[in-house]
Design a protein around this motif. Structure first.
Motif, PDB file in Angstrom:
ATOM      1  N   GLU A 277      -4.220 -36.710  12.032  1.00  0.00           N
ATOM      2  CA  GLU A 277      -4.440 -37.671  12.762  1.00  0.00           C
ATOM      3  C   GLU A 277      -4.002 -38.063  14.190  1.00  0.00           C
ATOM      4  OE1 GLU A 277      -2.547 -37.449   9.901  1.00  0.00           O
ATOM      5  OE2 GLU A 277      -3.545 -37.709   8.336  1.00  0.00           O
ATOM      6  N   ARG A 278      -2.918 -37.733  14.903  1.00  0.00           N
ATOM      7  CA  ARG A 278      -3.295 -37.982  16.423  1.00  0.00           C
ATOM      8  C   ARG A 278      -4.415 -36.756  16.513  1.00  0.00           C
ATOM      9  NH1 ARG A 278       2.737 -38.248  18.019  1.00  0.00           N
ATOM     10  NH2 ARG A 278       3.570 -38.942  16.041  1.00  0.00           N
ATOM     11  N   MET A 281      -7.365 -38.900  16.609  1.00  0.00           N
ATOM     12  CA  MET A 281      -7.416 -40.249  17.772  1.00  0.00           C
ATOM     13  C   MET A 281      -7.779 -39.187  18.755  1.00  0.00           C
ATOM     14  SD  MET A 281      -6.745 -42.628  16.202  1.00  0.00           S
ATOM     15  CE  MET A 281      -6.455 -44.234  17.118  1.00  0.00           C
ATOM     16  N   TYR A 284     -11.460 -39.059  19.940  1.00  0.00           N
ATOM     17  CA  TYR A 284     -12.030 -41.074  20.042  1.00  0.00           C
ATOM     18  C   TYR A 284     -11.223 -41.123  21.077  1.00  0.00           C
ATOM     19  CZ  TYR A 284     -12.432 -40.980  15.044  1.00  0.00           C
ATOM     20  OH  TYR A 284     -12.830 -40.411  13.410  1.00  0.00           O
ATOM     21  N   SER A 286      -8.422 -41.989  22.390  1.00  0.00           N
ATOM     22  CA  SER A 286      -7.686 -43.416  22.490  1.00  0.00           C
ATOM     23  C   SER A 286      -6.507 -43.381  23.461  1.00  0.00           C
ATOM     24  CB  SER A 286      -8.260 -43.076  21.376  1.00  0.00           C
ATOM     25  OG  SER A 286      -6.643 -44.118  21.054  1.00  0.00           O
ATOM     26  N   THR A 291      -3.506 -45.593  20.062  1.00  0.00           N
ATOM     27  CA  THR A 291      -3.159 -45.240  19.333  1.00  0.00           C
ATOM     28  C   THR A 291      -1.838 -45.835  18.354  1.00  0.00           C
ATOM     29  OG1 THR A 291      -3.999 -42.867  20.337  1.00  0.00           O
ATOM     30  CG2 THR A 291      -2.980 -42.511  18.744  1.00  0.00           C
ATOM     31  N   ARG A 294      -3.267 -48.625  15.931  1.00  0.00           N
ATOM     32  CA  ARG A 294      -4.313 -48.238  15.265  1.00  0.00           C
ATOM     33  C   ARG A 294      -3.286 -47.090  14.100  1.00  0.00           C
ATOM     34  NH1 ARG A 294      -8.203 -49.271  19.324  1.00  0.00           N
ATOM     35  NH2 ARG A 294      -8.696 -51.288  18.797  1.00  0.00           N
ATOM     36  N   LEU A 295      -2.414 -46.127  14.838  1.00  0.00           N
ATOM     37  CA  LEU A 295      -2.066 -45.321  13.832  1.00  0.00           C
ATOM     38  C   LEU A 295      -1.115 -45.252  13.827  1.00  0.00           C
ATOM     39  CD1 LEU A 295      -2.367 -42.284  12.602  1.00  0.00           C
ATOM     40  CD2 LEU A 295      -3.168 -41.066  14.331  1.00  0.00           C
TER      41      LEU A 295
ATOM     42  N   ILE B 122     -12.225 -48.379  18.488  1.00  0.00           N
ATOM     43  CA  ILE B 122     -11.860 -48.003  20.067  1.00  0.00           C
ATOM     44  C   ILE B 122     -12.365 -48.050  21.027  1.00  0.00           C
ATOM     45  CG2 ILE B 122     -10.777 -45.186  21.094  1.00  0.00           C
ATOM     46  CD1 ILE B 122      -9.496 -44.898  17.931  1.00  0.00           C
TER      47      ILE B 122
END
Lengths: 385, 275
Positions: A277-278, A281, A284, A286, A291, A294-295, B122
């Motif tokens: 998942e990291r 991100m 993107y 991010s 991050t 959102r995560l 994002i």
């Protein structure tokens, strides 16, 4: 009928009730030299015992299979409990309970156990029915424990200073609602809630700082570990000296108690998001905060709520203990420490009951919010097709 | 533009030779406690616009690492690499590619729709536009109607399709896919391969696709890169000339079997070097 199995609990209940009719109900009063009471003089008790014999015998053969039979058994038991209490208080058996009386209690125990067992195993696809069954089991069990407490204390004539019966505590609870309300407001609303919010809130912010600044993680976490090992008994008097007698010093103790569990859990939670998942991100492009919100924070929520639940019970303990070391003349901890000195043990127990209620409600509220906020988590998932 | 026009445009398009990914003499060495691990060595490769490139090789051959270097999730320790003429880091900052991982990596607290809009969020695209694009992307992978479901309410294949929709949602020209169908059964995999080809034919994206299945590589690709382990290197690059619009039947043709044979020979040669 091929499989003829006797219901052992009902058998025990029937035999015990039968023996209860034969054995002496009460002991002998040392002053008069006579037995205190006889079953034949108390028609209600005699009927209850007879009912237990009949119902017990019947269900020993029939077996307790349906909920209805469980409810019938419980109804017989409830009637028996009522008659047992009446025997104790209205017929002077309190303090003089004999073999017959305890055999009857044994019989009731067998019925209650079997009845609750049947309801606990009840499975229904209708949620309403299932929920009623789910609530009935702990409530019935709780009342049974209170009944046993009451009967043991009254039957053996335990001194009230050692352990008052629950009925006495209940009466004290209901008659001193004004004192209890003032204590609750002082200890729970003022000290616990403010200390809890401050402690958990500051630890949460600190956890994000620790996450952002690597040297804090290496330097502060071990120190925090030490602070968390401080005995609250040692810290509380110092907090009273620093922040005065009122609720502020109690809130300070709570902040110290709740800070570390929240810090450690949040720091752990912030690392709970998976590598995949990291990486996602990262693809993107991010940034840190994007991050985080959102995560990493959503992924940390189960850990954060864990700490919030632990702290909800810690906070109440901290406030009550801290009040032992100096307080204005109100508060749950103050009441417990002073009423113990005045031998008003029923008041102490009433405060303990209040603390238990408040603690349970607080924990329940946090757990409810957790369920709503992390409904996606595998432990709460509800399939919504 | 209707679908037919899109297809026509693609058909008329000359074989464009703009390099999207240009790799020269690339190497990557991991420093570990047990000494250096040579994950990639002397890799030269050009991926052109509109290509469908498959990386195939046994596990440990560096195919995933190579894809991660392209995506700037790993840094090369030697050689040159450029994406659209800029460094991988710059390309990542420009959101030049969509990446599909081996696992769906959907966030369980977000509905399918909100998972697909995550990259758009994002990138600070307006909410209206986000939802519009999410619906388009979900339609491309035939997941329309599942917007409000949560990831754990979907099957594995559907979850992977949702993750593809997420990679498509911001319309990057380059799609990097790391064994996206590796965990799925053969029937679902065939179906998703067909869908992926249709999508590629329709959108003229450039795709880099890691796999360890020979039929999958031959069926999907315009260019097959055969790799071998320790150190990870390219041992053969096979160009295929199947039409862009193809179906599963081509797997029975002699050309297909011939290419598959060449891939297998390459893999075997790579292995014998190793022993």
């Amino acid at each position: 009928m091929t499989e003829m199995k006797l219901d052992k609990f009902c058998l025990v209940g029937a035999i015990a009730a039968l023996l209860a009719l034969i054995f002496p109900l009460a002991g002998i009063d040392a002053d008069t030299g006579k037995q205190v009471a006889f079953v034949s003089d108390i028609p209600g008790l005699a009927i209850a015992m007879a009912l237990c014999v009949i119902a017990g015998a019947a269900f020993t053969w029939l077996g307790v299979r349906s909920v209805i039979s469980g409810v019938i058994i419980l109804a017989v038991a409830v009637f028996g409990c009522w008659q047992a209490i009446a025997t104790l208080y209205d017929h002077g058996v309190a303090g003089f309970a004999g073999t017959g009386f305890w055999l009857f209690i044994l019989s009731l125990w067998a019925f209650v156990w079997r009845g609750i067992d049947v309801i606990a195993n009840y499975r229904s696809l209708e949620t309403a029915k299932q929920q009623i069954a789910n609530v009935t089991v702990p409530v019935a069990f709780g009342f049974w424990l209170l009944f046993v407490w009451e009967v043991l204390v009254a039957g053996f004539g335990v001194p009230q200073v050692l352990l008052p019966p629950p009925s006495m505590i209940g009466v004290r609870f209901v008659t001193s609602t004004d004192i209890m309300a003032a204590d609750f407001y002082q200890t729970f609303v003022k000290a616990v809630l403010s200390g809890y919010v401050l402690g958990c809130g500051s630890a949460f912010v600190m956890a994000i700082a620790v996450d952002r600044v690597p040297f804090l993680k290496r330097g502060l976490l071990p120190l925090g570990n030490m602070v968390s090992a401080l005995p609250i008994i040692g810290v509380a008097p110092i907090m009273v000296m620093w922040f005065g007698f009122d609720w502020q010093s109690k809130a300070a103790v709570i902040v110290i108690m709740t800070f570390f569990p929240m810090l450690v859990n949040t720091v752990t939670g912030l690392n709970a998001a998976g590598k995949l998942e990291r990486d996602l991100m990262a693809t993107y492009a991010s940034g840190y905060w994007s991050t985080l919100f959102r995560l990493r924070l959503p992924a940390a929520m189960p850990f954060v709520f864990n700490a919030l639940k632990i702290n909800s019970t810690l906070a109440l303990i901290g406030a009550i203990v801290a009040e032992f070391f100096g307080t204005p003349i109100v508060g749950m901890g103050f009441r417990i420490s002073t009423e113990v000195g005045r031998m008003n043990i029923d008041m102490v127990w009433a405060e303990i009951a209040l603390a238990a209620l408040a603690g349970t409600a607080f924990y329940g509220a946090v757990a409810y919010i957790e369920r709503k906020a992390t409904s996606w988590h595998p432990s709460f998932r509800v399939r919504r097709h | 533009m209707t679908l037919k026009q899109v297809v026509n445009n693609v058909a008329e398009m000359p074989a464009s030779k703009n390099a999207v990914v240009d790799i020269k003499n690339l190497s990557l060495t991991f420093q570990t406690a047990d000494g250096p691990v040579y994950a990639l060595s002397d890799v030269d490769l050009t991926i052109n616009e509109g290509d469908f490139v498959s990386f195939i090789g046994p596990s440990g051959c560096g195919k995933t690492t190579l894809l991660r270097v392209i995506a700037d999730l790993e840094k090369a320790t030697g050689g040159d690499i450029s994406i659209n003429g800029v460094s991988p880091e710059q390309a990542r900052e420009n959101r030049a590619y969509g990446y599909v991982f081996q696992a769906p990596a959907l966030l369980p607290w977000r509905s399918i729709e909100r998972n697909v809009t995550l990259p758009l969020e994002i990138m600070e695209i307006s909410k209206e536009e986000r939802i519009k694009r999410a619906h388009e992307a979900l339609k491309l992978v035939e997941l329309n109607g599942f917007e409000k479901k949560f990831p754990w309410q979907l099957s594995g294949g559907m979850q992977q399709r949702a993750s593809i929709a997420r990679a498509l949602s911001f319309d990057a020209d380059l799609l990097l896919m790391d064994e996206p169908f590796g965990a799925l059964d053969e029937i679902v995999r065939d179906h998703l391969n067909e869908q992926l080809l249709k999508l590629w034919a329709r959108t003229n994206k450039t795709v880099a696709f890691v796999t360890h299945s020979i039929p999958e590589a031959v069926y999907l690709s315009t260019k097959i890169v055969v790799m071998s382990p320790r150190p990870g290197r390219i041992i053969d690059v096979i160009e295929t000339d199947f039409p862009r619009e193809r179906n599963l039947d081509i797997r029975e043709t002699p050309e297909f079997l011939e290419i598959a044979h060449r891939v297998r020979e390459g893999l075997r040669a790579g292995h014998s070097n190793d022993e």
